[in-house]
Scaffold this motif. Structure first.
Motif, short mmCIF file in Angstrom:
data_model
loop_
_atom_site.label_atom_id
_atom_site.label_comp_id
_atom_site.label_asym_id
_atom_site.label_seq_id
_atom_site.Cartn_x
_atom_site.Cartn_y
_atom_site.Cartn_z
N UNK A 27 0.84 -1.20 0.00
CA UNK A 27 0.00 0.00 0.00
C UNK A 27 0.87 1.25 0.00
N UNK A 28 0.42 2.29 -0.72
CA UNK A 28 1.03 3.62 -0.68
C UNK A 28 -0.03 4.55 -0.10
N UNK A 29 0.12 4.87 1.17
CA UNK A 29 -0.89 5.63 1.91
C UNK A 29 -0.44 7.07 2.06
N UNK A 30 -1.26 8.01 1.60
CA UNK A 30 -0.98 9.43 1.83
C UNK A 30 -1.74 9.88 3.07
N UNK A 31 -1.09 10.74 3.87
CA UNK A 31 -1.64 11.17 5.16
C UNK A 31 -1.71 12.69 5.17
N UNK A 32 -2.90 13.23 5.36
CA UNK A 32 -3.07 14.68 5.43
C UNK A 32 -3.75 15.06 6.73
N UNK B 41 3.12 8.39 3.37
CA UNK B 41 3.60 9.71 2.97
C UNK B 41 2.75 10.81 3.60
N UNK B 42 3.36 11.60 4.47
CA UNK B 42 2.71 12.77 5.06
C UNK B 42 2.88 13.95 4.11
N UNK B 43 1.81 14.69 3.89
CA UNK B 43 1.88 15.89 3.06
C UNK B 43 0.85 16.91 3.54
N UNK B 44 1.17 18.20 3.34
CA UNK B 44 0.19 19.26 3.56
C UNK B 44 -0.62 19.53 2.30
N UNK B 45 -0.14 19.03 1.18
CA UNK B 45 -0.72 19.35 -0.11
C UNK B 45 -1.83 18.35 -0.46
N UNK B 46 -3.06 18.83 -0.48
CA UNK B 46 -4.19 17.95 -0.72
C UNK B 46 -4.20 17.40 -2.14
#
Length: 279
Positions: free
Chosen positions: A48-53, A219-224
């Motif tokens: 899995x490639x999980x993005x976290x916002x 992956x943590x990001x601020x960019x939605x």
């Protein structure tokens, strides 16, 4: 791209990962007490490639720091392929977990050469004897991996990393974090300090490496927009909890306004900052 620049096949199957009731409080029993993680439960399938916002203070980076072992847990359990790693110190978890930070300087040793940095990363988690870190076989592996970034770094192996640009160093950090086939990859806003063009190139490289090697990734990001565009799953954090978990099919159909509305529906308040919408 030439054949030698193909991403090497994964050495083994991807790892599953699980957080069970993860808790972390800073400045406990003081006027400044902050409950950063409040019983986080998360199960991640192999590959899995999980993005976290989430807004500032939601607990995103704290979660990655707890997983990496930078911060000790107050409670809960971390499982990597079913193995409890909750009690392992950070340096031992580094044998299984690759990480790329926001600051391009954080992932490399500036006084060492490109090939020295890469060979250190190549031997992560392995016993180190008195043999030289750089030899012909490792140098070839390093060249093949550096070729992936298409910056000509494979022809500058003797250059000190301090002389590279921020984008080049971050590309190297990504390669260093993945060259030894980690069981889990953590990306902590790894494009936030880069200009838009370099950030886009870094994300393209990220996608290629993660996909080709089948890496289980958070992956943590601020960019939605980044969070929606990349990965096969998205989670949103707020107040130290996961309040939204979006699978691949639903994620493909979501837009930024739709995601903002979902936050309002779940959290009962407006989404936090313009940075999340405009980055």
């Amino acid at each position: 791209m030439t054949e030698t620049c193909a991403v090497p096949a994964p050495a083994g199957p991807a790892a599953g990962f699980e957080c069970r009731d993860i808790r972390k409080t800073f400045f406990r029993n003081s006027a400044f007490e902050i409950r950063a993680l409040c019983g986080v439960d998360l199960s991640v399938n192999p590959g899995d490639f999980v993005t976290i916002i989430g807004s500032n203070g939601a607990g995103k980076s704290t979660l990655l720091n707890v997983i990496a072992g930078t911060f000790p847990l107050d409670g809960g359990t971390l499982l990597l392929d079913g193995e409890d790693i909750s009690g392992l110190p950070e340096h031992k978890r580094a044998a299984y977990i690759g990480r790329v930070f926001q600051d391009p300087r954080a992932g490399t040793a500036p006084s060492l050469t490109i090939e020295e940095n890469m060979c250190i990363a190549l031997r992560r988690g392995k016993r180190r004897g008195l043999a030289l870190g750089v030899n012909s076989a490792r140098r070839q592996v390093v060249r093949e991996n550096l070729c992936l970034v298409e910056m000509g770094l494979e022809n500058r192996l003797k250059i000190q990393v301090a002389k590279l640009s921020g984008g080049q160093r971050q590309a190297m950090s990504l390669l260093m974090a993945t060259i030894a086939e980690p069981r889990l990859l953590l990306l902590d806003e790894h494009t936030a300090a880069l200009d838009p063009k370099v950030a886009a190139t870094t994300m393209e490289l990220t996608d290629r490496i993660v996909t080709a090697r089948g890496l289980t990734t958070l992956m943590v990001t601020h960019n939605m927009e980044l969070a929606l565009e990349h990965g096969n799953r998205l989670i949103m954090m707020h107040g130290g909890r996961i309040i939204l978990d979006v699978g691949a099919d639903e994620k493909k159909e979501l837009t930024v306004p739709g995601l903002v509305q979902k936050f309002r529906d779940v959290a009962g308040e407006s989404f936090a900052t313009d940075r999340m919408l405009l980055d």
